[in-house]
Design an enzyme around this catalytic site. Structure first.
Site, PDB file in Angstrom:
ATOM      1  N   ARG A  49      59.124  32.559 -45.855  1.00 48.55           N
ATOM      2  CA  ARG A  49      57.700  32.861 -45.742  1.00 48.55           C
ATOM      3  C   ARG A  49      57.303  32.875 -44.265  1.00 48.55           C
ATOM      4  O   ARG A  49      57.594  31.936 -43.526  1.00 48.55           O
ATOM      5  CB  ARG A  49      56.857  31.828 -46.492  1.00 48.55           C
ATOM      6  CG  ARG A  49      57.021  31.906 -48.012  1.00 48.55           C
ATOM      7  CD  ARG A  49      56.390  33.190 -48.554  1.00 48.55           C
ATOM      8  NE  ARG A  49      56.557  33.305 -50.009  1.00 48.55           N
ATOM      9  CZ  ARG A  49      57.478  34.046 -50.599  1.00 48.55           C
ATOM     10  NH1 ARG A  49      58.357  34.724 -49.843  1.00 48.55           N
ATOM     11  NH2 ARG A  49      57.546  34.120 -51.906  1.00 48.55           N
ATOM     12  N   GLU A  50      56.641  33.946 -43.852  1.00 55.23           N
ATOM     13  CA  GLU A  50      56.118  34.059 -42.501  1.00 55.23           C
ATOM     14  C   GLU A  50      54.600  33.848 -42.563  1.00 55.23           C
ATOM     15  O   GLU A  50      53.924  34.384 -43.443  1.00 55.23           O
ATOM     16  CB  GLU A  50      56.427  35.431 -41.917  1.00 55.23           C
ATOM     17  CG  GLU A  50      57.921  35.695 -41.762  1.00 55.23           C
ATOM     18  CD  GLU A  50      58.224  37.080 -41.218  1.00 55.23           C
ATOM     19  OE1 GLU A  50      57.256  37.861 -41.001  1.00 55.23           O
ATOM     20  OE2 GLU A  50      59.407  37.391 -41.016  1.00 55.23           O
ATOM     21  N   ARG A  76      33.640  41.257 -33.071  1.00 58.52           N
ATOM     22  CA  ARG A  76      34.978  40.784 -33.448  1.00 58.52           C
ATOM     23  C   ARG A  76      35.935  41.969 -33.379  1.00 58.52           C
ATOM     24  O   ARG A  76      35.903  42.868 -34.230  1.00 58.52           O
ATOM     25  CB  ARG A  76      34.949  40.183 -34.851  1.00 58.52           C
ATOM     26  CG  ARG A  76      34.109  38.924 -34.964  1.00 58.52           C
ATOM     27  CD  ARG A  76      34.646  37.810 -34.082  1.00 58.52           C
ATOM     28  NE  ARG A  76      33.967  36.524 -34.313  1.00 58.52           N
ATOM     29  CZ  ARG A  76      34.227  35.413 -33.646  1.00 58.52           C
ATOM     30  NH1 ARG A  76      35.138  35.417 -32.685  1.00 58.52           N
ATOM     31  NH2 ARG A  76      33.569  34.302 -33.914  1.00 58.52           N
ATOM     32  N   ALA A  88      30.431  28.580 -34.753  1.00 56.25           N
ATOM     33  CA  ALA A  88      31.759  28.117 -35.158  1.00 56.25           C
ATOM     34  C   ALA A  88      32.679  28.117 -33.957  1.00 56.25           C
ATOM     35  O   ALA A  88      32.405  28.764 -32.941  1.00 56.25           O
ATOM     36  CB  ALA A  88      32.329  29.014 -36.256  1.00 56.25           C
ATOM     37  N   LEU A  90      37.037  26.823 -32.522  1.00 56.07           N
ATOM     38  CA  LEU A  90      38.363  26.275 -32.760  1.00 56.07           C
ATOM     39  C   LEU A  90      38.400  24.765 -32.550  1.00 56.07           C
ATOM     40  O   LEU A  90      37.623  24.206 -31.766  1.00 56.07           O
ATOM     41  CB  LEU A  90      39.377  26.918 -31.815  1.00 56.07           C
ATOM     42  CG  LEU A  90      39.606  28.421 -31.952  1.00 56.07           C
ATOM     43  CD1 LEU A  90      40.459  28.906 -30.792  1.00 56.07           C
ATOM     44  CD2 LEU A  90      40.266  28.740 -33.283  1.00 56.07           C
ATOM     45  N   PRO A 127      45.283  31.200 -47.340  1.00 52.78           N
ATOM     46  CA  PRO A 127      46.389  30.287 -47.638  1.00 52.78           C
ATOM     47  C   PRO A 127      47.717  30.963 -47.920  1.00 52.78           C
ATOM     48  O   PRO A 127      48.763  30.309 -47.854  1.00 52.78           O
ATOM     49  CB  PRO A 127      45.889  29.511 -48.865  1.00 52.78           C
ATOM     50  CG  PRO A 127      44.818  30.360 -49.453  1.00 52.78           C
ATOM     51  CD  PRO A 127      44.181  31.080 -48.307  1.00 52.78           C
ATOM     52  N   GLY A 128      47.716  32.259 -48.195  1.00 54.05           N
ATOM     53  CA  GLY A 128      48.972  32.962 -48.388  1.00 54.05           C
ATOM     54  C   GLY A 128      49.596  33.439 -47.089  1.00 54.05           C
ATOM     55  O   GLY A 128      50.767  33.853 -47.085  1.00 54.05           O
ATOM     56  N   GLU A 132      45.357  28.060 -41.436  1.00 56.32           N
ATOM     57  CA  GLU A 132      44.033  27.795 -40.873  1.00 56.32           C
ATOM     58  C   GLU A 132      43.114  27.136 -41.905  1.00 56.32           C
ATOM     59  O   GLU A 132      42.984  27.601 -43.030  1.00 56.32           O
ATOM     60  CB  GLU A 132      43.373  29.082 -40.382  1.00 56.32           C
ATOM     61  CG  GLU A 132      41.994  28.841 -39.776  1.00 56.32           C
ATOM     62  CD  GLU A 132      41.290  30.109 -39.359  1.00 56.32           C
ATOM     63  OE1 GLU A 132      40.250  30.024 -38.690  1.00 56.32           O
ATOM     64  OE2 GLU A 132      41.793  31.205 -39.704  1.00 56.32           O
ATOM     65  N   GLU A 154      30.718  33.131 -22.090  1.00 52.57           N
ATOM     66  CA  GLU A 154      31.598  34.122 -21.485  1.00 52.57           C
ATOM     67  C   GLU A 154      32.180  35.014 -22.571  1.00 52.57           C
ATOM     68  O   GLU A 154      32.051  34.744 -23.765  1.00 52.57           O
ATOM     69  CB  GLU A 154      32.727  33.438 -20.709  1.00 52.57           C
ATOM     70  CG  GLU A 154      33.568  32.502 -21.534  1.00 52.57           C
ATOM     71  CD  GLU A 154      34.591  31.741 -20.711  1.00 52.57           C
ATOM     72  OE1 GLU A 154      35.541  31.228 -21.317  1.00 52.57           O
ATOM     73  OE2 GLU A 154      34.454  31.674 -19.472  1.00 52.57           O
TER      74      GLU A 154
END
Length: 218
Positions: A49-50, A76, A88, A90, A127-128, A132, A154
């Site tokens: 799985r990658e 985006r 939101a 990271l 999830p597949g 994250e 920025e």
């Protein structure tokens, strides 16, 4: 079809650590890595799985006294779109608690502080194909960050428009397919459901991620 779930057993995700081998980093990125692992599924045999390894993120549904949601308009590039989003960011500060990260992002992106915080909803984005995770907080009792203390934005954050949208209108936009950011759609629908229940199901801001995240130590 027979129901194999006992009536008294709640529906709940559970951590499952299957044996893995041959872990390989295919690409190391600025924020995310692409990795490959061979996992033993038991009766399903071993498969490769990658997936994208991601640091995780937090998001904030900031609700004012008029029950309006703070939304930001941000470009985006991967989807070639300008999206309406809740604040939101990271989890890119080592050791920073989730709620502290959310407060930082709310101040940096929306120039807002909150006096009341709750955990609204948790989810895995893909999830597949990625590990994250995102926790969405509900932030209320809002005040503005003094102008002299505001963050210098920025890149895509420069010139972001902040708009206050009634919660009911945000829900309608999500259901009509006019908003597509996952944290925004998930967050406003969760806030709408929590509000309908008089906020009784809200979890504390420091509530643990359940089941425990498999990369909590990172």
């Amino acid at each position: 079809m027979a129901d194999s779930t006992a009536p008294s057993e709640p529906v709940q995700d559970r951590r499952t650590d299957l044996p893995t081998s041959a872990e390989e980093t295919l690409h190391t990125g600025y924020v995310m890595d692409l990795v490959a692992e061979s996992v033993d599924l038991g009766t399903g045999g071993e498969v490769r799985r990658e997936f994208v390894r991601h640091p995780g993120a937090v998001a904030v549904v900031a609700l004012d006294a008029q029950e309006r949601v703070a939304l930001l308009h941000q470009y985006r590039h991967p989807v070639r779109s300008s999206l309406w989003e809740v604040p939101a960011g990271l989890l890119d500060v080592p050791g920073e608690p989730l709620q502290a990260a959310a407060a930082r992002e709310l101040a940096e992106e929306a120039d807002l502080r909150a006096g009341t915080w709750h955990t609204l909803v948790d989810f895995y984005t893909t999830p597949g194909g990625s590990d994250e995770r995102i926790r969405i907080f509900l932030a209320r009792d809002l005040t503005e960050v003094p102008e002299a203390e505001r963050h210098d934005r920025e890149a895509e954050e420069i010139g972001m428009e902040l708009r206050w949208i009634p919660l009911a209108d945000a829900v309608a936009a999500a259901l009509a397919g006019r908003m597509h950011n996952p944290s925004t759609v998930t967050g406003v629908l969760a806030a709408h459901a929590a509000h309908a229940d008089s906020w009784s199901a809200l979890r504390p801001a420091e509530a643990p991620w359940t089941p425990p995240w498999h990369r909590e130590e990172r």
